[in-house]
Each structure stands twice: as C-alpha cells, then as structure tokens.
Scaffold this motif. Structure first.
Motif, short mmCIF file in Angstrom:
data_model
loop_
_atom_site.label_atom_id
_atom_site.label_comp_id
_atom_site.label_asym_id
_atom_site.label_seq_id
_atom_site.Cartn_x
_atom_site.Cartn_y
_atom_site.Cartn_z
N ALA A 1 45.26 27.47 47.51
CA ALA A 1 44.13 26.76 48.12
C ALA A 1 43.49 25.81 47.12
O ALA A 1 42.93 24.77 47.51
CB ALA A 1 43.10 27.76 48.63
N THR A 2 43.56 26.15 45.83
CA THR A 2 42.97 25.30 44.78
C THR A 2 44.02 25.07 43.69
O THR A 2 43.90 25.59 42.57
CB THR A 2 41.72 25.97 44.18
OG1 THR A 2 42.09 27.28 43.70
CG2 THR A 2 40.63 26.09 45.22
N PRO A 3 45.06 24.28 43.98
CA PRO A 3 46.15 24.10 43.01
C PRO A 3 45.73 23.40 41.73
O PRO A 3 46.42 23.50 40.72
CB PRO A 3 47.17 23.26 43.79
CG PRO A 3 46.37 22.55 44.82
CD PRO A 3 45.27 23.49 45.20
N GLU A 4 44.60 22.69 41.77
CA GLU A 4 44.17 21.97 40.57
C GLU A 4 43.46 22.88 39.57
O GLU A 4 43.20 22.48 38.42
CB GLU A 4 43.23 20.83 40.96
CG GLU A 4 41.84 21.24 41.43
CD GLU A 4 41.84 21.77 42.87
OE1 GLU A 4 40.77 22.20 43.34
OE2 GLU A 4 42.90 21.71 43.52
N ALA A 5 43.17 24.12 39.95
CA ALA A 5 42.40 25.03 39.11
C ALA A 5 43.31 25.76 38.11
O ALA A 5 44.49 26.02 38.37
CB ALA A 5 41.66 26.05 39.97
N HIS A 6 42.73 26.10 36.97
CA HIS A 6 43.38 26.98 36.00
C HIS A 6 42.97 28.41 36.32
O HIS A 6 41.80 28.67 36.64
CB HIS A 6 42.96 26.62 34.57
CG HIS A 6 43.52 25.30 34.11
ND1 HIS A 6 44.43 25.18 33.10
CD2 HIS A 6 43.28 24.04 34.55
CE1 HIS A 6 44.73 23.91 32.92
NE2 HIS A 6 44.04 23.18 33.79
N SER A 7 43.90 29.33 36.21
CA SER A 7 43.59 30.70 36.63
C SER A 7 44.15 31.72 35.64
O SER A 7 45.19 31.48 35.01
CB SER A 7 44.17 30.95 38.03
OG SER A 7 44.04 32.29 38.40
N PHE A 8 43.46 32.82 35.54
CA PHE A 8 43.93 33.95 34.73
C PHE A 8 43.55 35.25 35.42
O PHE A 8 42.43 35.40 35.90
CB PHE A 8 43.30 33.92 33.33
CG PHE A 8 43.53 35.18 32.56
CD1 PHE A 8 44.75 35.43 31.95
CD2 PHE A 8 42.53 36.14 32.46
CE1 PHE A 8 44.97 36.61 31.25
CE2 PHE A 8 42.73 37.32 31.76
CZ PHE A 8 43.95 37.56 31.15
N ASP A 9 44.50 36.16 35.52
CA ASP A 9 44.19 37.48 36.05
C ASP A 9 45.17 38.49 35.48
O ASP A 9 46.12 38.13 34.76
CB ASP A 9 44.22 37.49 37.58
CG ASP A 9 45.61 37.23 38.13
OD1 ASP A 9 46.29 36.34 37.58
OD2 ASP A 9 46.02 37.89 39.10
N ILE A 10 44.92 39.75 35.75
CA ILE A 10 45.76 40.84 35.24
C ILE A 10 46.38 41.58 36.43
O ILE A 10 45.69 41.91 37.40
CB ILE A 10 44.94 41.82 34.38
CG1 ILE A 10 44.46 41.09 33.11
CG2 ILE A 10 45.78 43.04 34.01
CD1 ILE A 10 43.58 41.96 32.23
N ILE A 11 47.68 41.82 36.35
CA ILE A 11 48.41 42.52 37.41
C ILE A 11 48.87 43.86 36.86
O ILE A 11 49.52 43.93 35.80
CB ILE A 11 49.63 41.69 37.88
CG1 ILE A 11 49.18 40.31 38.37
CG2 ILE A 11 50.39 42.43 38.97
CD1 ILE A 11 50.33 39.38 38.68
N GLU A 12 48.52 44.93 37.57
CA GLU A 12 48.95 46.28 37.17
C GLU A 12 50.07 46.74 38.09
O GLU A 12 49.95 46.71 39.31
CB GLU A 12 47.77 47.25 37.23
CG GLU A 12 46.67 46.94 36.23
CD GLU A 12 45.61 48.04 36.22
OE1 GLU A 12 46.00 49.23 36.21
OE2 GLU A 12 44.42 47.69 36.27
N PHE A 13 51.18 47.17 37.49
CA PHE A 13 52.31 47.69 38.23
C PHE A 13 52.20 49.21 38.35
O PHE A 13 51.58 49.88 37.52
CB PHE A 13 53.62 47.32 37.53
CG PHE A 13 54.00 45.86 37.65
CD1 PHE A 13 55.05 45.48 38.48
CD2 PHE A 13 53.30 44.88 36.97
CE1 PHE A 13 55.40 44.14 38.60
CE2 PHE A 13 53.64 43.55 37.08
CZ PHE A 13 54.70 43.18 37.90
N LYS A 14 52.85 49.74 39.36
CA LYS A 14 52.83 51.19 39.58
C LYS A 14 53.55 51.94 38.49
O LYS A 14 53.27 53.13 38.26
CB LYS A 14 53.44 51.51 40.94
CG LYS A 14 52.60 51.05 42.13
CD LYS A 14 53.28 51.40 43.45
CE LYS A 14 52.42 50.94 44.63
NZ LYS A 14 53.06 51.25 45.93
#
Length: 358
Positions: free
Chosen positions: A325-338
């Motif tokens: 939805a906001t391709p111009e934005a820079h993003s950071f997040d953390i993904i936890e796997f099972k």
C-alpha cells in the motif's frame, strides 16, 4: 526493340471495330517507360520494407546474431542478384575482423579472412574498418590493397568489392558490410567515397556492371545501401546490449549469492524479479516453485510462504499488505518462526528515474 537494339516497355491495346461494313482491329501502342519505372520503384521499396520488417522481427525474437546477419545478407542478395554480401564483425581487441555472415561466398574464402587484421591497405574490409570509410575496389587482381589475397579472391571468382564500415551512433566501427561482384572489373580502378559514389576520374574503358551500378545509382539508392549497414548496426548493437544485460545480471546474481542476507525483489504487482538461494532456504521453498515465480502474476503470499512457519500469521500478512500500500516507505520489522528462528526484515523501495517500481 529500338533500332539501336535497346529495349523499352510498351502497352498494346487491340480494339475490334467496323469501318464501312468491314471488321478491322484498331491497334494502339503506348510507351509506358515512366509508369514501369514508378512500378519498379514501388516494388523495390515494398521489398526493402519487407526485408526491414523481417529483420526487426528476428531482433525482437532475440534470435542468434549470426542467424540474423545471415538472413539479412540472403535477403539483400535476393533483391540484388548481382551482388554477394559479406558481414565481418570487429573483434573485442578492435584489431581483427571476424566472420559474421557470407551465405554465398565459398567457405574456404570466409575461413581464410576470418581473423583478418585491419589496417590501411589491408584489402577492402580491413581498410574500411581501419579508416572508417567506404572503400571500393573495381579490380581486385590489379589493386595493391589485395595483393596478398589475389589468389584467394581468384579462386573464389571475386573481382570487385565495395566495403562499407558499420558504425554505432558514436561513430565507433563495429564491423564491415561488403558487396562483392563476380564479373571482371576494370584494371587498377579503386576509390574511397564519402557521401556519394561516382565514376572514377579519368575512366576510359567500358564500365563493368558494378561500375554501371555505382554510376547510375541515385541518391536514394545510395542511402538504401547505407541503410543495409544501418540494419546490421541495429542487429549487432541489440545483440551486444543483450549480452551486456546478461553479464550484468550474472554479476548481480553472484553478488546476491555472496551476501549473508536473504533477498527478494518484487515489482508493484508482487511479481518476483530476483532472489537469492538464502531466501529460498529461509522459507523452505522448492527451487522449481521459486523458478516458476519469476515473472508470474501471483500474489498468493501466504500460500507461498506457508503460514504454518510463522507464529503470528495475521501480523505478517498485514505487514505485507502495508508494504504494498505504501511502496515508497522504508520498513523494518521482526518475524518469529515457530521453529524458533527470529528474522529481521528490511524493506526499501526500488527506484528507477526517481519512480518507485518495486
């Protein structure tokens, strides 16, 4: 047929009629030289356009370079049966000419000149490539440029050669486009031309067929011949561009594989553009599935990644939706796997000319 033996086209119409009760036939002769000239010119132009379209189609199909050049030479020879075409390509060292196409020349001849070192006075093609000028030799057997190759040319039954340099838009020589002629030429006649061709000064003997062709050529026909070299230029440069892109992609792929990060690049429609093996290993994606994703219009993120691998599937999906939805934005997040893996995900826009494309 005229009294001097020359031919000219006529149209004859026969009209039956009755005169004084007698049936006669009225015969009308019309000289149609101009009309035939217009028809021939139109037919020639149509054939040239057909040739150009055929070559452009081969280029768009990214056919093999030598196949396209060979087809170009064959089509030109079909339009001009008195000429034999040869296309030579300047090697990467900018010193030697390599075989490109010569469908009607003997194999032994093409093999002998493959690797010819360019230079002033080195045959027609070697000189044309070295000087960047059109070189015309009307009698190979009596011209100094051809002294080392006279026996070879005689064995191939070649007597005249017009070699035109193929250049890119910056004026750099890419190769040569040569026209050979079989009938014997005039002794010692040769010249280099710039913008136009004409009968060499001081010519006394009867002109050869190729000399007649040169002398009688109109500006339009001369431009057409240069157009052949232009088509060859287009073929060669398109091939080189394709090879450069392939080389760049290969370097990029090697760079991606050498990094310790898992990388995926997509466009604005979630079509995969490229990825590295670490990305495939992270998400445990079969290689054949990943390969099928390149260019595929498939936005099924959850199906591909496998929601059973992630602890918080809903948060992951929402983040993906947010990114698109906001391709111009820079993003950071953390993904936890099972399975206990914890992954940091960085997302940055892909820009071309300051426009977001993925």
């Amino acid at each position: 047929i005229r009294a001097d033996g020359s031919h000219f086209p006529v149209e004859v119409s026969l009209t039956p009629m009755t005169v004084n009760g007698e049936l006669i036939t009225h015969v009308c002769w019309r000289v149609i030289t101009e009309r035939k000239a217009v028809e021939n010119k139109l037919r020639s132009r149509t054939d040239e356009l057909a040739l150009q379209n055929q070559i452009l189609q081969l280029i768009n199909r990214e056919d093999d370079l030598h196949n396209i050049l060979d087809e170009l030479a064959r089509q030109i020879e079909a339009l001009h049966p008195d000429l034999l075409c040869s296309i030579l390509l300047l090697d990467n060292d900018n010193k030697h000419l390599r075989h490109g196409a010569a469908p009607s020349l003997p194999d032994f001849y093409s093999q002998a000149i493959d690797g010819l070192e360019i230079g002033d006075g080195v045959g027609s093609c070697g000189t044309a490539a070295y000087l960047g000028k059109t070189v015309i030799v009307e009698d190979i057997q009596h011209h100094p440029y051809w002294e080392p190759y006279r026996d070879l040319a005689k064995q191939a039954n070649l007597h005249a050669c017009w070699s035109h340099p193929i250049k890119n838009n910056q004026g750099r020589v890419l190769g040569t486009f040569a026209f050979y002629h079989r009938p014997p030429g005039m002794e010692g006649v040769s010249h280099m031309v710039g913008n136009q061709c004409g009968r060499p000064p001081g010519m006394k003997k009867a002109p050869t067929p190729m000399e007649n062709w040169l002398v009688q050529s109109t500006d339009a026909e001369i431009s057409l011949i240069k157009h052949y070299a232009g088509l060859a230029q287009l073929v060669i440069e398109r091939n080189r561009s394709t090879m450069q892109i392939a080389e760049s992609l290969s370097i990029l792929k090697a760079t991606l594989e050498s990094t310790g990060e898992a990388i995926l690049a997509v466009d604005l429609h979630n079509n995969w553009l490229l990825y590295n093996q670490k990305f495939i290993d992270l998400w445990q994606i079969p290689n054949e599935v990943a390969a099928a994703k390149i260019g595929a219009k498939d936005g099924s993120i959850e199906l591909l990644y496998g929601p059973d691998q992630i602890k918080d599937t809903e948060a992951f999906s929402n983040k993906v939706i947010e990114l698109y939805a906001t391709p111009e934005a820079h993003s950071f997040d953390i993904i936890e796997f099972k399975d206990g893996k914890i992954v940091e995900r960085y997302s940055i826009p892909k820009l071309i000319n300051n426009k977001v494309v993925g």
